[in-house]
Scaffold this motif. Sequence first.
Motif, PDB file in Angstrom:
ATOM      1  N   CYS A 169       4.024 -11.486  -3.027  1.00  0.00           N
ATOM      2  CA  CYS A 169       3.055 -10.557  -3.614  1.00  0.00           C
ATOM      3  C   CYS A 169       2.894  -9.296  -2.761  1.00  0.00           C
ATOM      4  CB  CYS A 169       1.680 -11.176  -3.818  1.00  0.00           C
ATOM      5  SG  CYS A 169       1.689 -12.599  -4.927  1.00  0.00           S
ATOM      6  N   TYR A 170       2.788  -8.184  -3.438  1.00  0.00           N
ATOM      7  CA  TYR A 170       2.453  -6.911  -2.788  1.00  0.00           C
ATOM      8  C   TYR A 170       1.129  -6.395  -3.364  1.00  0.00           C
ATOM      9  CZ  TYR A 170       2.436  -2.009  -1.456  1.00  0.00           C
ATOM     10  OH  TYR A 170       2.043  -0.785  -0.985  1.00  0.00           O
ATOM     11  N   MET A 171       1.127  -5.927  -4.605  1.00  0.00           N
ATOM     12  CA  MET A 171      -0.122  -5.391  -5.155  1.00  0.00           C
ATOM     13  C   MET A 171      -1.188  -6.486  -5.222  1.00  0.00           C
ATOM     14  SD  MET A 171       0.724  -2.680  -8.166  1.00  0.00           S
ATOM     15  CE  MET A 171       1.910  -3.634  -9.062  1.00  0.00           C
ATOM     16  N   SER A 172      -2.435  -6.102  -4.942  1.00  0.00           N
ATOM     17  CA  SER A 172      -3.533  -7.078  -5.001  1.00  0.00           C
ATOM     18  C   SER A 172      -3.679  -7.671  -6.400  1.00  0.00           C
ATOM     19  CB  SER A 172      -4.838  -6.418  -4.567  1.00  0.00           C
ATOM     20  OG  SER A 172      -4.796  -6.180  -3.182  1.00  0.00           O
ATOM     21  N   SER A 173      -3.322  -6.894  -7.414  1.00  0.00           N
ATOM     22  CA  SER A 173      -3.378  -7.427  -8.779  1.00  0.00           C
ATOM     23  C   SER A 173      -2.423  -8.602  -8.930  1.00  0.00           C
ATOM     24  CB  SER A 173      -3.026  -6.321  -9.780  1.00  0.00           C
ATOM     25  OG  SER A 173      -1.886  -5.611  -9.347  1.00  0.00           O
ATOM     26  N   LEU A 217      -3.134   4.013   3.825  1.00  0.00           N
ATOM     27  CA  LEU A 217      -2.858   2.696   4.418  1.00  0.00           C
ATOM     28  C   LEU A 217      -1.547   2.139   3.887  1.00  0.00           C
ATOM     29  CD1 LEU A 217      -6.414   1.187   3.723  1.00  0.00           C
ATOM     30  CD2 LEU A 217      -5.676   2.448   5.757  1.00  0.00           C
ATOM     31  N   THR A 218      -0.983   2.801   2.865  1.00  0.00           N
ATOM     32  CA  THR A 218       0.175   2.238   2.159  1.00  0.00           C
ATOM     33  C   THR A 218       1.428   3.114   2.229  1.00  0.00           C
ATOM     34  OG1 THR A 218      -0.812   3.186   0.164  1.00  0.00           O
ATOM     35  CG2 THR A 218      -1.046   0.805   0.451  1.00  0.00           C
ATOM     36  N   THR A 219       1.275   4.346   2.710  1.00  0.00           N
ATOM     37  CA  THR A 219       2.470   5.210   2.770  1.00  0.00           C
ATOM     38  C   THR A 219       3.243   4.882   4.040  1.00  0.00           C
ATOM     39  OG1 THR A 219       1.298   6.937   1.565  1.00  0.00           O
ATOM     40  CG2 THR A 219       3.303   7.589   2.724  1.00  0.00           C
ATOM     41  N   ASP A 243      -4.249   3.012 -10.411  1.00  0.00           N
ATOM     42  CA  ASP A 243      -5.322   2.467 -11.240  1.00  0.00           C
ATOM     43  C   ASP A 243      -5.310   0.925 -11.243  1.00  0.00           C
ATOM     44  OD1 ASP A 243      -7.391   2.323 -12.974  1.00  0.00           O
ATOM     45  OD2 ASP A 243      -6.348   3.194 -14.693  1.00  0.00           O
ATOM     46  N   TYR A 244      -5.803   0.327 -10.166  1.00  0.00           N
ATOM     47  CA  TYR A 244      -5.955  -1.141 -10.127  1.00  0.00           C
ATOM     48  C   TYR A 244      -6.862  -1.512  -8.955  1.00  0.00           C
ATOM     49  CZ  TYR A 244      -2.551  -1.742  -6.292  1.00  0.00           C
ATOM     50  OH  TYR A 244      -1.908  -1.698  -5.089  1.00  0.00           O
ATOM     51  N   ILE A 245      -7.039  -2.785  -8.724  1.00  0.00           N
ATOM     52  CA  ILE A 245      -8.133  -3.249  -7.857  1.00  0.00           C
ATOM     53  C   ILE A 245      -8.066  -2.761  -6.402  1.00  0.00           C
ATOM     54  CG2 ILE A 245      -7.010  -5.506  -7.522  1.00  0.00           C
ATOM     55  CD1 ILE A 245      -9.879  -6.649  -7.238  1.00  0.00           C
ATOM     56  N   TYR A 246      -6.875  -2.790  -5.773  1.00  0.00           N
ATOM     57  CA  TYR A 246      -6.832  -2.400  -4.351  1.00  0.00           C
ATOM     58  C   TYR A 246      -7.351  -0.964  -4.147  1.00  0.00           C
ATOM     59  CZ  TYR A 246      -4.880   0.049  -0.420  1.00  0.00           C
ATOM     60  OH  TYR A 246      -4.737   0.914   0.649  1.00  0.00           O
ATOM     61  N   PRO A 247      -6.863   0.010  -4.949  1.00  0.00           N
ATOM     62  CA  PRO A 247      -7.392   1.363  -4.746  1.00  0.00           C
ATOM     63  C   PRO A 247      -8.898   1.476  -5.021  1.00  0.00           C
ATOM     64  CG  PRO A 247      -5.281   1.456  -5.851  1.00  0.00           C
ATOM     65  CD  PRO A 247      -5.692   0.020  -5.861  1.00  0.00           C
ATOM     66  N   PHE A 278       1.635 -17.470   1.291  1.00  0.00           N
ATOM     67  CA  PHE A 278       1.600 -16.535   2.423  1.00  0.00           C
ATOM     68  C   PHE A 278       1.684 -15.129   1.833  1.00  0.00           C
ATOM     69  CE2 PHE A 278       2.823 -20.276   4.734  1.00  0.00           C
ATOM     70  CZ  PHE A 278       2.443 -20.063   6.051  1.00  0.00           C
ATOM     71  N   TYR A 279       0.675 -14.294   2.134  1.00  0.00           N
ATOM     72  CA  TYR A 279       0.572 -12.954   1.528  1.00  0.00           C
ATOM     73  C   TYR A 279       0.780 -11.880   2.606  1.00  0.00           C
ATOM     74  CZ  TYR A 279      -1.649  -8.992  -0.896  1.00  0.00           C
ATOM     75  OH  TYR A 279      -1.922  -7.770  -1.477  1.00  0.00           O
ATOM     76  N   PRO A 280       1.923 -11.182   2.587  1.00  0.00           N
ATOM     77  CA  PRO A 280       2.263 -10.278   3.698  1.00  0.00           C
ATOM     78  C   PRO A 280       1.929  -8.812   3.435  1.00  0.00           C
ATOM     79  CG  PRO A 280       4.200 -10.648   2.360  1.00  0.00           C
ATOM     80  CD  PRO A 280       3.050 -11.330   1.656  1.00  0.00           C
ATOM     81  N   THR A 281       0.712  -8.526   3.035  1.00  0.00           N
ATOM     82  CA  THR A 281       0.378  -7.157   2.613  1.00  0.00           C
ATOM     83  C   THR A 281      -1.047  -6.805   3.025  1.00  0.00           C
ATOM     84  OG1 THR A 281       1.763  -7.545   0.654  1.00  0.00           O
ATOM     85  CG2 THR A 281       0.298  -5.652   0.583  1.00  0.00           C
ATOM     86  N   LEU A 282      -1.230  -5.560   3.484  1.00  0.00           N
ATOM     87  CA  LEU A 282      -2.596  -5.059   3.673  1.00  0.00           C
ATOM     88  C   LEU A 282      -3.319  -5.140   2.345  1.00  0.00           C
ATOM     89  CD1 LEU A 282      -3.089  -1.576   2.785  1.00  0.00           C
ATOM     90  CD2 LEU A 282      -0.707  -2.244   3.159  1.00  0.00           C
ATOM     91  N   TYR A 283      -4.617  -5.351   2.392  1.00  0.00           N
ATOM     92  CA  TYR A 283      -5.338  -5.361   1.115  1.00  0.00           C
ATOM     93  C   TYR A 283      -6.790  -4.992   1.356  1.00  0.00           C
ATOM     94  CZ  TYR A 283      -7.903  -9.798   1.557  1.00  0.00           C
ATOM     95  OH  TYR A 283      -8.787 -10.765   1.928  1.00  0.00           O
ATOM     96  N   GLU A 284      -7.610  -5.063   0.290  1.00  0.00           N
ATOM     97  CA  GLU A 284      -8.983  -4.550   0.307  1.00  0.00           C
ATOM     98  C   GLU A 284      -9.994  -5.511   0.918  1.00  0.00           C
ATOM     99  OE1 GLU A 284      -7.110  -5.252  -2.273  1.00  0.00           O
ATOM    100  OE2 GLU A 284      -8.107  -6.818  -3.420  1.00  0.00           O
ATOM    101  N   GLY A 285      -9.566  -6.735   1.269  1.00  0.00           N
ATOM    102  CA  GLY A 285     -10.500  -7.703   1.845  1.00  0.00           C
ATOM    103  C   GLY A 285     -11.417  -8.308   0.792  1.00  0.00           C
TER     104      GLY A 285
HETATM  105  C1  ACM Z   1      -2.291  -3.763  -2.235  1.00  0.00           C
HETATM  106  O1  ACM Z   1      -2.419  -3.701  -3.481  1.00  0.00           O
HETATM  107  N1  ACM Z   1      -2.846  -4.759  -1.555  1.00  0.00           N
HETATM  108  C2  ACM Z   1      -1.531  -2.752  -1.524  1.00  0.00           C
END
Ligand code: ACM
Length: 388
Positions: free
Chosen positions: A86-90, A237-239, A153-157, A107-114
């Motif tokens: 998984c990458y996008m939080s969605s 945080l994503t670029t 346009d989705y949850i992480y942003p 195991f989720y290897p991505t920064l996210y919104e907490g």
């Molecule tokens: C993200 O959607 N967690 C980058």
Amino acid sequence: MVRTSERDKGPIRVGALFSETGVTSTIGHSQLQGTLLAIDEINAAGGVGGREIVPVICDAQSSPARYALLAEHLITKEKVNVIFGCYMSSSRKAVLPVIEKWNKLLFYPTLYEGFEFSNNIIYTGAAPNQNSVQLAEFMTANFGGRVYLIGSDYIYPYESNRIMADLVSQRPDSKKLAERYLALDAGMADFAAIMQDIRLQRPDFIFSTVVGDSTASLYRAYAEAGFDPKTMPIASLTTSEAEISQMGWDVAAGHYTSAPYFQSIDSESNRGCLARLRRRFGSECVPNLCWESAYFQMHMFANAMRESGSDEIAQIMPHLLGSEFEAPQGRVRIDPSNHHTCLYPRIGRAEATGQFTIVREARRPVYPDPYLVTHSLGDWTAKLHEQS
Ligand code: ACM
């Protein structure tokens, strides 16, 4: 008599659920390569108790619905106990109920919104107190507090922008000027319209939570508008190096990213890992923060399984929690209380070489605080984990 089943002696099949196609495939592809590099290293060193790790690779095509279907497929048809992906939080939000229903491990290897916890997930990317808090402090101290928020346009942003606006508002003279969202497949014309508004509003900096292919259009529209990163940079945080390679190095130069990992980290462990990656995959892979998390989390899984002898969640989890690993970013540790990882916040400024100059970095790992309970603005040394 206790019988060891064939399953306990044969190869360890694990799910690798990333996007090799679709709008987030550049990062997804690199995450898969990080996963496969670690598997190669583990297998070359004798596997896990003599057992090879074998990835069952599925392409989720950047579609959250497909992520959920494939997670179900991996668990029920391929009989895996553990999925890396998984990458996008969605996509994580779509997979989470499937993983919990079958009591398996992601195991989720991505920064996210907490603001999430699952007994069935290990989070190895940054939580907001390990990237947003430091970026808010750095940007407001160096450029000012008038911020313009742009996201996909989705949850992480949505959530990450909310956190950034809250953090920035802790500074005097700060102001959220606008909060704009564009589709994941937005192009130059969509961003050009936003640049017109930015010209009128004149923020001190732009915070981008744009992800995937459209990141290139954002930065190109900014460059075409003739803005100057020295006075009004984009912060993100994503670029990562991967998005920068898509947009063109010159377009990215002067903008800032907050992340625990940059290719330019000057350590033996990082240089060695990059050299092994290039030997395995050639120069086509563009390592980045999510590649690194994908790499080290697989090693942490293998180390824990050497101790537990099983990849069943109930057996392996006690060996994962509190475990440490010498990752390319530094020594990381999975926090036993919240399943997130102690990481090293860093701020990088993109250069015309395609690399980041690290302009600020934590000397010690920062404890993950996914619910932002104990953070404070500019917290670079925050709460080292207590050894438990
Ligand atoms: C993200 O959607 N967690 C980058």
